[in-house]
Design a protein around this motif. Structure first.
Motif, PDB file in Angstrom:
ATOM      1  N   ARG A 143       0.837  -1.216   0.000  1.00 24.10           N
ATOM      2  CA  ARG A 143       0.000   0.000   0.000  1.00 24.10           C
ATOM      3  C   ARG A 143       0.862   1.252   0.000  1.00 24.10           C
ATOM      4  NH1 ARG A 143      -2.764  -2.610   4.488  1.00 24.10           N
ATOM      5  NH2 ARG A 143      -4.440  -3.901   3.622  1.00 24.10           N
ATOM      6  N   LYS A 144       1.966   1.216   0.770  1.00 30.66           N
ATOM      7  CA  LYS A 144       2.849   2.376   0.870  1.00 30.66           C
ATOM      8  C   LYS A 144       3.581   2.633  -0.444  1.00 30.66           C
ATOM      9  CE  LYS A 144       3.987   2.768   5.399  1.00 30.66           C
ATOM     10  NZ  LYS A 144       4.775   2.128   6.484  1.00 30.66           N
ATOM     11  N   LYS A 145       4.011   1.542  -1.096  1.00 30.03           N
ATOM     12  CA  LYS A 145       4.882   1.700  -2.265  1.00 30.03           C
ATOM     13  C   LYS A 145       4.135   1.770  -3.590  1.00 30.03           C
ATOM     14  CE  LYS A 145       9.029   0.604  -0.160  1.00 30.03           C
ATOM     15  NZ  LYS A 145      10.412   0.200  -0.294  1.00 30.03           N
ATOM     16  N   THR A 146       2.843   1.458  -3.583  1.00 30.56           N
ATOM     17  CA  THR A 146       2.075   1.524  -4.825  1.00 30.56           C
ATOM     18  C   THR A 146       0.752   2.242  -4.531  1.00 30.56           C
ATOM     19  OG1 THR A 146       0.777  -0.492  -4.499  1.00 30.56           O
ATOM     20  CG2 THR A 146       2.957  -0.767  -5.496  1.00 30.56           C
ATOM     21  N   GLU A 147      -0.043   2.432  -5.553  1.00 29.67           N
ATOM     22  CA  GLU A 147      -1.364   3.039  -5.376  1.00 29.67           C
ATOM     23  C   GLU A 147      -2.436   1.981  -5.158  1.00 29.67           C
ATOM     24  OE1 GLU A 147      -1.793   6.701  -7.791  1.00 29.67           O
ATOM     25  OE2 GLU A 147      -0.582   6.768  -5.945  1.00 29.67           O
ATOM     26  N   LEU A 148      -2.015   0.723  -5.085  1.00 26.90           N
ATOM     27  CA  LEU A 148      -2.986  -0.369  -5.068  1.00 26.90           C
ATOM     28  C   LEU A 148      -3.800  -0.417  -3.775  1.00 26.90           C
ATOM     29  CD1 LEU A 148      -0.784  -3.295  -6.454  1.00 26.90           C
ATOM     30  CD2 LEU A 148      -2.499  -1.967  -7.707  1.00 26.90           C
ATOM     31  N   LYS A 149      -5.064  -0.798  -3.924  1.00 31.83           N
ATOM     32  CA  LYS A 149      -5.841  -1.198  -2.755  1.00 31.83           C
ATOM     33  C   LYS A 149      -5.478  -2.663  -2.498  1.00 31.83           C
ATOM     34  CE  LYS A 149     -10.356  -1.647  -0.727  1.00 31.83           C
ATOM     35  NZ  LYS A 149     -11.770  -1.993  -0.922  1.00 31.83           N
ATOM     36  N   VAL A 150      -5.193  -3.008  -1.244  1.00 27.52           N
ATOM     37  CA  VAL A 150      -4.786  -4.382  -0.921  1.00 27.52           C
ATOM     38  C   VAL A 150      -5.718  -4.970   0.136  1.00 27.52           C
ATOM     39  CG1 VAL A 150      -2.880  -5.859  -0.171  1.00 27.52           C
ATOM     40  CG2 VAL A 150      -2.383  -3.712  -1.369  1.00 27.52           C
ATOM     41  N   ASN A 151      -6.359  -6.069  -0.200  1.00 30.18           N
ATOM     42  CA  ASN A 151      -7.231  -6.783   0.735  1.00 30.18           C
ATOM     43  C   ASN A 151      -6.507  -8.041   1.198  1.00 30.18           C
ATOM     44  OD1 ASN A 151      -9.596  -5.057   0.044  1.00 30.18           O
ATOM     45  ND2 ASN A 151      -9.392  -6.079  -1.933  1.00 30.18           N
ATOM     46  N   VAL A 152      -6.435  -8.220   2.509  1.00 30.97           N
ATOM     47  CA  VAL A 152      -5.696  -9.368   3.033  1.00 30.97           C
ATOM     48  C   VAL A 152      -6.637 -10.557   3.275  1.00 30.97           C
ATOM     49  CG1 VAL A 152      -4.271 -10.210   4.947  1.00 30.97           C
ATOM     50  CG2 VAL A 152      -3.976  -7.872   4.085  1.00 30.97           C
TER      51      VAL A 152
END
Ligand SMILES: [Zn+2]
Length: 294
Positions: free
Chosen positions: A74-83
């Motif tokens: 999340r910090k290094k990209t613009e991606l939304k990340v669902n765990v």
């Protein structure tokens, strides 16, 4: 509006991806993002090549590591990340050989409980991948695997968690079986996702369950020949493994953006108009994700 000159510029989601700190990790996420991807489901990956957790503290540690990896992405990209967190069914089978079925099942169930606690606390959004071995096992082991899966689905139902299921491929029978387990466990079909699904998205193929299609060669043709107005929710995934020992064994990070564009083209050829294609893309990459997981 989001389909510009036949190219989809809206959300693009890979619903099942693994990352590995010791392999491509961030660079794989960046490649997905650069190709047009906007969101991933980061699924906990057991370290088959190293040591597997043997107690609940071990599980807490490896789950936390997956959560940390999501934060870094999340910090290094613009991606939304669902765990997505849970104990893998193949781990249960391997450990049953080592410590016995009873002990392995107990560990597995407590690892499910821990994952559900972390989901309740908002650290993850889905239980997975849980399920049963995708290869054939002795009959008594298969019976145990099914009892265990039923118990896991009951637990997910009690805490109202969505589930990503890792199961065997057995044609239409696979989803029919899962649908029966939903009825027996009380877990809502709406929340029960069959992962690594074939591209047959007809009702006969999915039994009304949400599925994430493995978007390899031929998947676009499969989807186009079975798609209809009453398809159950479906999505796309790579099951990218990020495993240096198995390069090319699975689909790469660029696959979902690429297939999304190919699907738009194929639906245009099929005679769909712009509004119909946009509606389909929004279902696949947004609305059905909302209705399944949130
Ligand atoms: Zn997986």
């Amino acid at each position: 509006m989001m389909l510009v000159d036949g190219k989809w510029e809206g959300p693009i989601v890979d619903q099942h991806m693994h990352l590995d700190r010791e392999n491509r990790f961030i660079s794989a996420a960046e490649e997905f993002s650069r190709s047009g991807g906007t969101e991933i489901f980061l699924v906990h990956k057991p370290s088959f090549s190293k040591t597997l957790p043997t107690d609940l503290n071990g599980y807490r540690e490896v789950y936390r590591d997956t959560i940390k990896m999501a934060e870094i992405v999340r910090k290094k990209t613009e991606l939304k990340v669902n765990v997505v967190l849970g104990p893998h069914p193949v781990v249960w089978d391997i450990q049953a050989n080592d410590i016995g079925v009873k002990a392995s099942s107990e560990l597995h169930i407590s690892a499910v409980g821990l994952a559900l606690d972390m989901i309740e606390e908002g650290e993850a959004i889905c239980l997975g991948e849980v399920g049963r071995p995708h290869y054939s096992v002795p009959e008594d082991r298969w019976t145990e695997a099914n009892d265990l899966l039923l118990e896991i689905m009951r637990m997910a139902s009690s805490s109202n968690s969505p589930v990503q299921l890792h199961v065997e491929e057995n044609g239409n029978q696979t989803c029919r079986d899962i649908a029966t387990l939903c009825d027996r466990s009380g877990l809502s079909k709406r929340r029960t996702v069959r992962h690594f699904a074939p591209s047959d998205i007809s009702y006969q193929g999915t039994s009304g369950l949400p599925v994430t299609v493995s978007m390899g060669k031929g998947s676009i043709e499969g989807i186009c020949s079975t798609i209809s107005d009453n398809s159950s929710p479906w999505g796309m995934e790579t099951d990218f493994l990020d495993d240096p020992r198995r390069p090319g064994a699975v689909l790469g990070p660029k696959t979902i953006p690429k297939r999304t564009h190919q699907l738009c083209q194929a639906l245009t050829i099929k005679g769909w108009d712009k509004a119909e294609i946009e509606n389909c893309m929004l279902n696949v990459h947004e609305r059905w994700i909302e209705s399944t997981y949130f």
